[in-house]
Scaffold this motif. Structure first.
Motif, PDB file in Angstrom:
ATOM      1  N   LEU A 195       1.684   9.023  -7.176  1.00  0.00           N
ATOM      2  CA  LEU A 195       2.637   9.416  -6.155  1.00  0.00           C
ATOM      3  C   LEU A 195       1.742  10.744  -5.445  1.00  0.00           C
ATOM      4  O   LEU A 195       1.596  10.706  -4.157  1.00  0.00           O
ATOM      5  CB  LEU A 195       3.890  10.246  -6.627  1.00  0.00           C
ATOM      6  N   PRO A 196       1.144  11.638  -6.006  1.00  0.00           N
ATOM      7  CA  PRO A 196       0.380  12.768  -5.406  1.00  0.00           C
ATOM      8  C   PRO A 196      -0.742  12.105  -4.487  1.00  0.00           C
ATOM      9  O   PRO A 196      -0.910  12.693  -3.253  1.00  0.00           O
ATOM     10  CB  PRO A 196      -0.286  13.499  -6.518  1.00  0.00           C
ATOM     11  N   MET A 197      -1.308  11.177  -4.783  1.00  0.00           N
ATOM     12  CA  MET A 197      -2.476  10.578  -4.057  1.00  0.00           C
ATOM     13  C   MET A 197      -1.832   9.994  -2.777  1.00  0.00           C
ATOM     14  O   MET A 197      -2.313  10.183  -1.812  1.00  0.00           O
ATOM     15  CB  MET A 197      -3.314   9.628  -4.898  1.00  0.00           C
ATOM     16  N   TRP A 198      -0.769   9.052  -2.810  1.00  0.00           N
ATOM     17  CA  TRP A 198      -0.113   8.690  -1.951  1.00  0.00           C
ATOM     18  C   TRP A 198       0.376   9.515  -1.157  1.00  0.00           C
ATOM     19  O   TRP A 198       0.225   9.421   0.302  1.00  0.00           O
ATOM     20  CB  TRP A 198       0.989   7.518  -2.403  1.00  0.00           C
ATOM     21  N   SER A 204       7.547   2.403   9.569  1.00  0.00           N
ATOM     22  CA  SER A 204       7.066   3.400   8.849  1.00  0.00           C
ATOM     23  C   SER A 204       5.563   3.569   8.670  1.00  0.00           C
ATOM     24  O   SER A 204       4.821   2.788   9.009  1.00  0.00           O
ATOM     25  CB  SER A 204       7.452   3.343   7.202  1.00  0.00           C
ATOM     26  N   LEU A 205       5.063   4.746   8.764  1.00  0.00           N
ATOM     27  CA  LEU A 205       3.666   5.065   8.533  1.00  0.00           C
ATOM     28  C   LEU A 205       3.184   5.296   6.871  1.00  0.00           C
ATOM     29  O   LEU A 205       1.966   5.567   6.913  1.00  0.00           O
ATOM     30  CB  LEU A 205       3.015   6.208   9.595  1.00  0.00           C
ATOM     31  N   ALA A 206       4.222   5.336   6.099  1.00  0.00           N
ATOM     32  CA  ALA A 206       4.032   5.581   4.800  1.00  0.00           C
ATOM     33  C   ALA A 206       3.139   4.403   3.991  1.00  0.00           C
ATOM     34  O   ALA A 206       3.547   3.340   4.197  1.00  0.00           O
ATOM     35  CB  ALA A 206       5.247   5.595   4.004  1.00  0.00           C
ATOM     36  N   PRO A 207       2.047   4.875   3.313  1.00  0.00           N
ATOM     37  CA  PRO A 207       1.134   3.628   2.468  1.00  0.00           C
ATOM     38  C   PRO A 207       2.195   3.196   1.389  1.00  0.00           C
ATOM     39  O   PRO A 207       1.634   2.169   1.050  1.00  0.00           O
ATOM     40  CB  PRO A 207       0.187   4.685   2.166  1.00  0.00           C
ATOM     41  N   VAL A 208       3.137   3.705   0.983  1.00  0.00           N
ATOM     42  CA  VAL A 208       3.907   3.093  -0.005  1.00  0.00           C
ATOM     43  C   VAL A 208       5.459   3.260   0.010  1.00  0.00           C
ATOM     44  O   VAL A 208       5.793   4.326   0.861  1.00  0.00           O
ATOM     45  CB  VAL A 208       3.447   3.618  -1.485  1.00  0.00           C
ATOM     46  N   SER A 209       6.213   2.449  -0.157  1.00  0.00           N
ATOM     47  CA  SER A 209       7.697   2.461  -0.020  1.00  0.00           C
ATOM     48  C   SER A 209       8.360   3.448  -0.336  1.00  0.00           C
ATOM     49  O   SER A 209       9.161   4.197   0.211  1.00  0.00           O
ATOM     50  CB  SER A 209       8.153   0.978  -0.630  1.00  0.00           C
ATOM     51  N   CYS A 210       7.966   4.217  -1.383  1.00  0.00           N
ATOM     52  CA  CYS A 210       8.720   5.514  -2.027  1.00  0.00           C
ATOM     53  C   CYS A 210       8.634   6.578  -1.053  1.00  0.00           C
ATOM     54  O   CYS A 210       9.452   7.590  -1.194  1.00  0.00           O
ATOM     55  CB  CYS A 210       8.290   5.638  -3.500  1.00  0.00           C
ATOM     56  N   CYS A 220      12.961   7.144  -6.257  1.00  0.00           N
ATOM     57  CA  CYS A 220      12.290   6.437  -7.505  1.00  0.00           C
ATOM     58  C   CYS A 220      12.499   7.225  -8.772  1.00  0.00           C
ATOM     59  O   CYS A 220      12.354   8.268  -8.891  1.00  0.00           O
ATOM     60  CB  CYS A 220      10.739   6.394  -7.451  1.00  0.00           C
ATOM     61  N   GLU A 221      12.912   6.208  -9.699  1.00  0.00           N
ATOM     62  CA  GLU A 221      13.219   7.040 -11.093  1.00  0.00           C
ATOM     63  C   GLU A 221      11.933   7.135 -11.766  1.00  0.00           C
ATOM     64  O   GLU A 221      11.937   8.065 -12.638  1.00  0.00           O
ATOM     65  CB  GLU A 221      13.883   6.042 -11.889  1.00  0.00           C
ATOM     66  N   ARG A 222      10.715   6.791 -11.421  1.00  0.00           N
ATOM     67  CA  ARG A 222       9.647   7.038 -12.192  1.00  0.00           C
ATOM     68  C   ARG A 222       8.897   8.062 -11.207  1.00  0.00           C
ATOM     69  O   ARG A 222       7.474   8.537 -11.850  1.00  0.00           O
ATOM     70  CB  ARG A 222       8.621   5.773 -12.146  1.00  0.00           C
ATOM     71  N   MET A 227      -0.664   0.160   5.447  1.00  0.00           N
ATOM     72  CA  MET A 227       0.001   0.448   6.646  1.00  0.00           C
ATOM     73  C   MET A 227      -0.742  -0.227   7.594  1.00  0.00           C
ATOM     74  O   MET A 227      -2.091  -0.431   7.647  1.00  0.00           O
ATOM     75  CB  MET A 227      -0.083   1.843   6.945  1.00  0.00           C
ATOM     76  N   LEU A 228       0.125  -1.089   8.383  1.00  0.00           N
ATOM     77  CA  LEU A 228      -0.487  -2.046   9.576  1.00  0.00           C
ATOM     78  C   LEU A 228       0.198  -1.516  10.774  1.00  0.00           C
ATOM     79  O   LEU A 228       1.621  -1.480  10.739  1.00  0.00           O
ATOM     80  CB  LEU A 228      -0.335  -3.353   9.046  1.00  0.00           C
ATOM     81  N   ILE A 229      -0.432  -1.036  11.683  1.00  0.00           N
ATOM     82  CA  ILE A 229       0.252  -0.562  12.977  1.00  0.00           C
ATOM     83  C   ILE A 229       0.519  -2.211  13.678  1.00  0.00           C
ATOM     84  O   ILE A 229      -0.251  -3.019  14.040  1.00  0.00           O
ATOM     85  CB  ILE A 229      -0.365   0.219  14.008  1.00  0.00           C
TER      86      ILE A 229
END
Length: 142
Positions: A109-112, A86-92, A100-102, A1-3
């Motif tokens: 995912l829980p960490m993100w 977005s402020l999300a660290p990953v796109s999903c 996301c299928e995965r 994430m980069l503001i």
């Protein structure tokens, strides 16, 4: 994430307005001069802030902008979520991300999600009033 500059400048605009608030409207050219930011660029940011109800504007002589809400009612998180994609660290984890299928099998995912929650919790903890009053004494601890 980069503001982006949009998010950083939105904070600077709002801090400036909070520091100079009165019953009158503040001309955008005054804010631009104090913050050394292009007035044209500030206009695009101010449009977002007016549309969201953070600022109110008045055209003509004596016109400009002022805060519609008290600085203590405006969180940094709200401002950045408004100005950033977005402020999300990953796109999903982005708001309109395709499923996301995965996701069910994703070990990371829980960490993100936890990081995302921490980011939002941290940014929601601070208000515009906190930034105005902080000076050099900003508390960085969660």
């Amino acid at each position: 994430m980069l503001i982006s500059t949009k998010g950083r400048y939105a904070l600077r605009i709002l801090i400036d307005m909070a520091e100079h608030q009165s019953d009158s409207y503040i001309p955008l050219k005054d804010v631009a001069a104090r913050q050394e930011i292009s007035e044209k660029y500030l206009e695009t940011i101010v449009k977002l802030l007016v549309k969201d109800g953070i600022l109110v504007g008045l055209r003509g002589k004596g016109g400009g902008y002022r805060l519609k809400k008290a600085p203590g009612q405006i969180t940094v998180g709200h401002i950045l979520r408004l100005t950033e994609d977005s402020l999300a660290p990953v796109s999903c984890l982005q708001a309109n991300a395709a499923a996301c299928e995965r996701a069910a099998a994703c070990r990371t995912l829980p960490m993100w999600k936890g990081l995302y929650d921490l980011i939002n919790e941290y940014l929601n903890k601070y208000t515009l009033e906190d930034l105005v009053q902080s000076g050099d004494n900003f508390d960085y601890v969660i």
